[in-house]
Design a protein around this motif. Structure first.
Motif, short mmCIF file in Angstrom:
data_model
loop_
_atom_site.label_atom_id
_atom_site.label_comp_id
_atom_site.label_asym_id
_atom_site.label_seq_id
_atom_site.Cartn_x
_atom_site.Cartn_y
_atom_site.Cartn_z
N GLY A 180 13.56 9.06 -12.69
CA GLY A 180 13.45 8.18 -13.84
C GLY A 180 13.65 6.71 -13.52
N PHE A 181 14.56 6.40 -12.58
CA PHE A 181 14.82 4.99 -12.27
C PHE A 181 13.71 4.37 -11.43
CE2 PHE A 181 17.28 7.91 -9.65
CZ PHE A 181 16.84 7.62 -8.36
N TYR A 182 12.73 5.19 -10.97
CA TYR A 182 11.56 4.66 -10.26
C TYR A 182 10.31 4.74 -11.13
CZ TYR A 182 14.12 4.65 -5.83
OH TYR A 182 15.01 4.39 -4.83
N SER A 183 10.45 5.19 -12.36
CA SER A 183 9.27 5.38 -13.20
C SER A 183 8.55 4.06 -13.49
CB SER A 183 9.67 6.04 -14.52
OG SER A 183 10.59 5.22 -15.23
N TRP A 184 9.26 2.92 -13.47
CA TRP A 184 8.61 1.63 -13.72
C TRP A 184 7.61 1.31 -12.61
CZ3 TRP A 184 9.18 -2.44 -10.27
CH2 TRP A 184 10.19 -2.29 -9.31
N LEU A 185 7.87 1.81 -11.38
CA LEU A 185 6.92 1.60 -10.29
C LEU A 185 5.63 2.38 -10.55
CD1 LEU A 185 9.26 1.81 -7.17
CD2 LEU A 185 8.08 -0.22 -8.03
N TYR A 186 5.75 3.51 -11.23
CA TYR A 186 4.56 4.29 -11.56
C TYR A 186 3.74 3.60 -12.64
CZ TYR A 186 1.70 8.03 -13.49
OH TYR A 186 0.64 8.78 -13.96
N TRP A 187 4.38 3.13 -13.70
CA TRP A 187 3.65 2.55 -14.82
C TRP A 187 3.12 1.16 -14.50
CZ3 TRP A 187 2.00 5.79 -18.19
CH2 TRP A 187 2.73 6.94 -18.50
N SER A 212 7.54 14.31 -11.02
CA SER A 212 8.53 14.46 -9.95
C SER A 212 9.14 13.13 -9.53
CB SER A 212 7.88 15.12 -8.72
OG SER A 212 7.39 16.40 -9.05
N ILE A 213 8.64 12.04 -10.08
CA ILE A 213 9.19 10.72 -9.75
C ILE A 213 10.49 10.53 -10.52
CG2 ILE A 213 8.78 8.23 -9.87
CD1 ILE A 213 5.81 8.78 -9.62
N VAL A 230 0.84 -1.21 0.00
CA VAL A 230 0.00 0.00 0.00
C VAL A 230 0.86 1.25 0.00
CG1 VAL A 230 -1.66 1.32 1.35
CG2 VAL A 230 -1.98 -1.12 1.07
N LEU A 231 1.96 1.23 0.76
CA LEU A 231 2.88 2.37 0.81
C LEU A 231 3.48 2.65 -0.56
CD1 LEU A 231 4.51 4.51 2.39
CD2 LEU A 231 6.20 2.72 2.88
N ILE A 232 3.94 1.61 -1.25
CA ILE A 232 4.53 1.78 -2.57
C ILE A 232 3.50 2.29 -3.57
CG2 ILE A 232 5.62 0.58 -4.49
CD1 ILE A 232 7.48 1.07 -2.15
N CYS A 233 2.30 1.69 -3.53
CA CYS A 233 1.25 2.12 -4.46
C CYS A 233 0.85 3.57 -4.23
CB CYS A 233 0.03 1.20 -4.33
SG CYS A 233 0.26 -0.46 -4.97
N THR A 234 0.78 3.98 -2.97
CA THR A 234 0.39 5.35 -2.65
C THR A 234 1.49 6.33 -3.02
OG1 THR A 234 -0.96 4.50 -0.83
CG2 THR A 234 -0.48 6.85 -0.82
N LEU A 235 2.72 5.97 -2.69
CA LEU A 235 3.84 6.88 -2.93
C LEU A 235 4.10 7.10 -4.41
CD1 LEU A 235 6.03 8.50 -1.44
CD2 LEU A 235 7.51 6.50 -1.58
N PHE A 236 3.94 6.04 -5.21
CA PHE A 236 4.21 6.14 -6.64
C PHE A 236 2.91 6.10 -7.45
CE2 PHE A 236 8.08 4.41 -4.79
CZ PHE A 236 9.04 5.24 -5.34
N ASN A 269 0.75 20.21 -15.88
CA ASN A 269 1.50 20.79 -14.76
C ASN A 269 1.77 19.78 -13.66
OD1 ASN A 269 1.69 23.29 -15.96
ND2 ASN A 269 -0.13 24.12 -14.93
N ARG A 270 0.94 18.75 -13.58
CA ARG A 270 1.11 17.73 -12.55
C ARG A 270 1.66 16.42 -13.11
NH1 ARG A 270 -2.36 21.36 -11.22
NH2 ARG A 270 -2.77 21.90 -9.04
N GLY A 271 2.00 16.41 -14.38
CA GLY A 271 2.66 15.26 -14.97
C GLY A 271 1.73 14.21 -15.52
N PHE A 272 0.41 14.48 -15.58
CA PHE A 272 -0.53 13.51 -16.12
C PHE A 272 -0.64 13.64 -17.64
CE2 PHE A 272 -2.00 13.97 -11.71
CZ PHE A 272 -2.03 12.64 -11.33
N GLN A 273 -1.11 12.57 -18.26
CA GLN A 273 -1.26 12.55 -19.71
C GLN A 273 -2.57 13.24 -20.11
OE1 GLN A 273 1.29 11.35 -21.49
NE2 GLN A 273 2.32 10.80 -19.56
N THR A 274 -2.56 13.84 -21.26
CA THR A 274 -3.75 14.52 -21.77
C THR A 274 -4.38 13.70 -22.89
OG1 THR A 274 -2.46 15.80 -23.36
CG2 THR A 274 -2.82 16.77 -21.18
N GLY A 275 -5.63 13.97 -23.17
CA GLY A 275 -6.31 13.26 -24.25
C GLY A 275 -7.28 12.22 -23.71
#
Length: 237
Positions: A76-83, A73-74, A58-64, A117-123
């Motif tokens: 680059g080497f942690y970006s896989w946790l986001y995707w 702001s994440i 839960v901590l990892i999912c919430t943080l990323f 501005n917050r790093g989300f994708q548009t469209g």
């Protein structure tokens, strides 16, 4: 059930299309999480292990997830946790449903700026991408859970019965105790000519509540004490 009133409480897009997309996204997302945590509950041996690992997940999912730390702001080497994060995809889908709706048409290009501005994708296509990730994720988690429950499920520990039952009162035969496979020693409880007396509330006389009662309670059998009122059932217990 809480997600439905929440949608209207925070003032999201009131159109039926946006609402049902939100509801479908919520159902798919929560089902996927339930499957994931059910897998943890089946493969980990103890409750404490499930709580510890589950809290970390839960901590990892919430943080990323893109809410506390914006996606841009994440590192680059942690970006896989986001995707790989279902929470991040759910948040992206919710943002796309809301900010691509007709409610924000009057803002023009500025509504895309709110997401950028917050790093989300548009469209609006990102709504489809969200479902394209979450639906297979939920199905895969369900398949893994079914496999785990069939093959890898950890059964609770059982204490094997003692080889010798050295109980003074009506011990069961050794073979019978092994067949039961109980985590304790089954015994028969026998009582013979049991007497119970109490002092009377007035005077020094004694009242005999149990008068030479005999009986046997056998292991593995249900026993019922029956008798008229005042016969001594409670006292015998």
């Amino acid at each position: 059930s809480f997600g439905i009133p929440l949608y209207w409480m925070v003032g999201l897009d009131p159109s039926a299309g946006s609402f049902f997309l939100y509801l479908l996204l919520l159902i798919v997302y929560t089902t996927g999480l339930k499957m994931m945590f059910s897998i943890l509950a089946q493969v980990l041996p103890k409750k404490a292990n499930v709580q510890g690992v589950g809290t970390f997940v839960v901590l990892i999912c919430t943080l990323f997830g893109g809410f506390i730390v914006f996606p841009d702001s994440i590192p680059g080497f942690y970006s896989w946790l986001y995707w790989c994060n279902p929470m991040a995809w759910a948040l992206q889908g919710l943002a796309s449903i809301e900010f691509t709706s007709k409610k924000y048409d009057e803002l023009g290009p500025w509504r895309n700026a709110l997401l950028v501005n917050r790093g989300f994708q548009t469209g609006r296509e990102w709504i489809g991408f969200t479902f394209a990730y979450l639906i297979p994720y939920t199905l895969l988690s369900t398949i893994v859970l079914g496999f785990v429950m069939r093959k890898v499920r950890i059964e609770p520990e059982r204490t094997s019965p003692k080889k010798k039952l050295g109980v003074a009162i009506g011990a069961l035969p050794e073979g019978q105790a092994k067949e039961m496979n109980l985590p304790f020693t089954p015994v028969d409880l026998t009582f013979h000519k049991l007497v119970y007396e109490v002092l009377a509330s007035t005077g020094a006389d004694k009242i005999r509540l149990l008068n030479e009662v005999s009986g046997t309670f056998r292991a593995g059998r249900m026993c019922a004490l029956m008798g008229s009122s005042g016969a001594g059932k409670v006292r015998l217990n």
